[in-house]
Design an enzyme around this catalytic site. Structure first.
Site, PDB file in Angstrom:
ATOM      1  N   HIS A 138       0.858  -1.186   0.000  1.00 20.05           N
ATOM      2  CA  HIS A 138       0.000   0.000   0.000  1.00 20.05           C
ATOM      3  C   HIS A 138       0.897   1.241   0.000  1.00 20.05           C
ATOM      4  O   HIS A 138       1.145   1.820   1.048  1.00 20.05           O
ATOM      5  CB  HIS A 138      -0.905  -0.003   1.225  1.00 20.05           C
ATOM      6  CG  HIS A 138      -1.968   1.054   1.171  1.00 20.05           C
ATOM      7  ND1 HIS A 138      -3.215   0.867   1.728  1.00 20.05           N
ATOM      8  CD2 HIS A 138      -1.988   2.295   0.640  1.00 20.05           C
ATOM      9  CE1 HIS A 138      -3.946   1.967   1.535  1.00 20.05           C
ATOM     10  NE2 HIS A 138      -3.220   2.834   0.890  1.00 20.05           N
TER      11      HIS A 138
ATOM     12  N   HIS B 251      -7.875  -6.173   6.888  1.00 18.51           N
ATOM     13  CA  HIS B 251      -7.592  -5.170   7.934  1.00 18.51           C
ATOM     14  C   HIS B 251      -7.844  -5.732   9.329  1.00 18.51           C
ATOM     15  O   HIS B 251      -8.962  -6.078   9.690  1.00 18.51           O
ATOM     16  CB  HIS B 251      -8.355  -3.855   7.747  1.00 18.51           C
ATOM     17  CG  HIS B 251      -7.658  -2.724   8.440  1.00 18.51           C
ATOM     18  ND1 HIS B 251      -6.771  -1.885   7.811  1.00 18.51           N
ATOM     19  CD2 HIS B 251      -7.677  -2.360   9.737  1.00 18.51           C
ATOM     20  CE1 HIS B 251      -6.294  -1.024   8.698  1.00 18.51           C
ATOM     21  NE2 HIS B 251      -6.819  -1.280   9.876  1.00 18.51           N
TER      22      HIS B 251
ATOM     23  N   GLU C  33      -2.483  -1.583  -3.278  1.00 14.15           N
ATOM     24  CA  GLU C  33      -3.587  -0.843  -2.680  1.00 14.15           C
ATOM     25  C   GLU C  33      -3.264   0.646  -2.684  1.00 14.15           C
ATOM     26  O   GLU C  33      -2.088   1.040  -2.561  1.00 14.15           O
ATOM     27  CB  GLU C  33      -3.786  -1.272  -1.220  1.00 14.15           C
ATOM     28  CG  GLU C  33      -4.145  -2.719  -1.051  1.00 14.15           C
ATOM     29  CD  GLU C  33      -4.327  -3.074   0.406  1.00 14.15           C
ATOM     30  OE1 GLU C  33      -3.733  -2.415   1.275  1.00 14.15           O
ATOM     31  OE2 GLU C  33      -5.091  -4.021   0.678  1.00 14.15           O
TER      32      GLU C  33
HETATM   33  C1  LIG Z   1      -6.459  -1.286   3.091  1.00 14.16           C
HETATM   34  C2  LIG Z   1      -6.110  -1.835   4.408  1.00 14.16           C
HETATM   35  O1  LIG Z   1      -6.950  -2.047   5.225  1.00 14.16           O
HETATM   36  C3  LIG Z   1      -4.712  -2.084   4.758  1.00 14.16           C
HETATM   37  O2  LIG Z   1      -4.078  -2.847   3.810  1.00 14.16           O
HETATM   38  C4  LIG Z   1      -3.928  -0.836   4.820  1.00 14.16           C
HETATM   39  O3  LIG Z   1      -3.346  -0.678   3.585  1.00 14.16           O
HETATM   40  C5  LIG Z   1      -2.884  -0.926   5.852  1.00 14.16           C
HETATM   41  O4  LIG Z   1      -2.131   0.257   5.722  1.00 14.16           O
HETATM   42  P1  LIG Z   1      -0.978   0.514   6.779  1.00 14.16           P
HETATM   43  O5  LIG Z   1      -0.064  -0.686   6.721  1.00 14.16           O
HETATM   44  O6  LIG Z   1      -0.349   1.805   6.287  1.00 14.16           O
HETATM   45  O7  LIG Z   1      -1.657   0.620   8.118  1.00 14.16           O
HETATM   46  N1  LIG Z   2      -6.188  -4.921   2.808  1.00 13.97           N
HETATM   47  C1  LIG Z   2      -5.752  -5.268   4.147  1.00 13.97           C
HETATM   48  C2  LIG Z   2      -4.272  -5.445   4.166  1.00 13.97           C
HETATM   49  O1  LIG Z   2      -3.638  -5.491   3.120  1.00 13.97           O
HETATM   50  C3  LIG Z   2      -3.560  -5.601   5.444  1.00 13.97           C
HETATM   51  O2  LIG Z   2      -4.243  -5.020   6.525  1.00 13.97           O
HETATM   52  P1  LIG Z   2      -3.575  -5.297   7.974  1.00 13.97           P
HETATM   53  O3  LIG Z   2      -3.523  -6.792   8.138  1.00 13.97           O
HETATM   54  O4  LIG Z   2      -2.210  -4.701   7.948  1.00 13.97           O
HETATM   55  O5  LIG Z   2      -4.518  -4.640   8.956  1.00 13.97           O
END
Ligand SMILES: CC(=O)[C@@H](O)[C@H](O)COP(=O)(O)O
Ligand SMILES: NCC(=O)COP(=O)(O)O
Length: 253
Positions: free
Chosen positions: A43, A191, A70
């Site tokens: 992301h 998440h 993402e």
């Molecule tokens: C979209 C989602 O819920 C997560 O993948 C998010 O991308 C986590 O981002 P951080 O690792 O910056 O918290």
């Molecule tokens: N889309 C969720 C993700 O890629 C990871 O979320 P998290 O496990 O770091 O909360």
């Protein structure tokens, strides 16, 4: 079986904290795949707090499993990055620049026209599109009208309420998943999923094709090691009763 996509954002967080290349993000991605990860998720945020745009180009060269990027399509740099890298999947997340982490899904009703154009731009390049949404059937239903291939259910509420009552916590996600099936959308989730809450979720959410997990998985790896940890997450996703096989989705790329 629901696929595990390992989000390596937090590996980049650790690397950036000292300014060098330890841990080596590229090597960790290769190792995650070798240890059984069925996808790699990143992301890249505008402030590059963890994943840098350069990382994404480097990862494209070595990731052999599903590559999922993402980010927020409102950011032109993100759009350009994804169209240049052409990952298997892009997951569109409506995060503002200052957010600590992702904390909401798209309003697919209000943003229908905008998202329809963005979805087409990625699909025209052969990139599967997933829209990050809250577990609301109406948002899932409206997502289908944009032409997206999949939705990703934002699972923070499930993770937060899991301990107070698992069935109640999962109920909105089952309803949202049933809507996804009704309107012909593929289904991802992510998440705050972790070793404690994942198995029930995967066993009870119909049609769940992929979970992307990062924060908890990296934290667990500090205690159990990365290979062990990935195997533990995969074990939570295995032996799922049939009926959760992958659903062929219209326009699936
Ligand atoms: C979209 C989602 O819920 C997560 O993948 C998010 O991308 C986590 O981002 P951080 O690792 O910056 O918290
Ligand atoms: N889309 C969720 C993700 O890629 C990871 O979320 P998290 O496990 O770091 O909360």
């Amino acid at each position: 079986m629901t696929r595990l996509s390992v989000n390596i954002n937090k590996i980049a967080t650790l690397r950036n904290s000292r300014g060098g290349n330890n841990p080596d993000l590229i090597q960790v991605a290769k190792d995650c795949e070798a240890f059984g990860a069925q996808g790699i998720t990143v992301h890249p945020r505008p402030d590059e707090r963890h994943i840098r745009y350069d990382d994404v180009y480097a990862l494209k060269e070595i990731v052999t499993a599903e590559f999922n990027i993402e980010g927020n399509c409102d950011e032109e740099k993100f759009m350009d990055l994804v169209l240049a890298v052409k990952p298997h999947q892009v997951t569109l997340v409506p995060d503002a620049r200052g957010q600590l982490t992702s904390n909401h899904g798209w309003n697919t009703i209000e943003n229908k026209r905008y998202l329809t154009d963005v979805v087409k731009a990625f699909q025209d390049e052969g990139i599967r599109v997933s829209l990050f949404v809250d577990p609301l059937p109406e948002m899932v239903e409206a997502a289908a009208a944009t032409g997206t291939d999949r939705v990703e259910l934002y699972t923070e509420a499930y993770a937060s309420h899991y301990h107070q009552g698992i069935e109640l916590a999962a109920a909105p996600y089952i309803q949202a998943a049933e809507m996804a099936q009704k309107v012909g959308l593929g289904l991802n989730a992510g998440h705050d999923l972790d070793l404690n809450n994942l198995q029930y979720f995967a066993r009870n959410i119909p049609g769940l094709q992929e979970v992307s997990i990062g924060h908890a998985l990296v934290c667990d790896a500090l205690y159990y090691g990365l290979e062990n940890t990935i195997q533990m997450y995969l074990q939570r996703l295995s032996n799922i009763p049939t009926g959760n096989e992958e659903i062929p989705v219209k326009g699936e790329v």
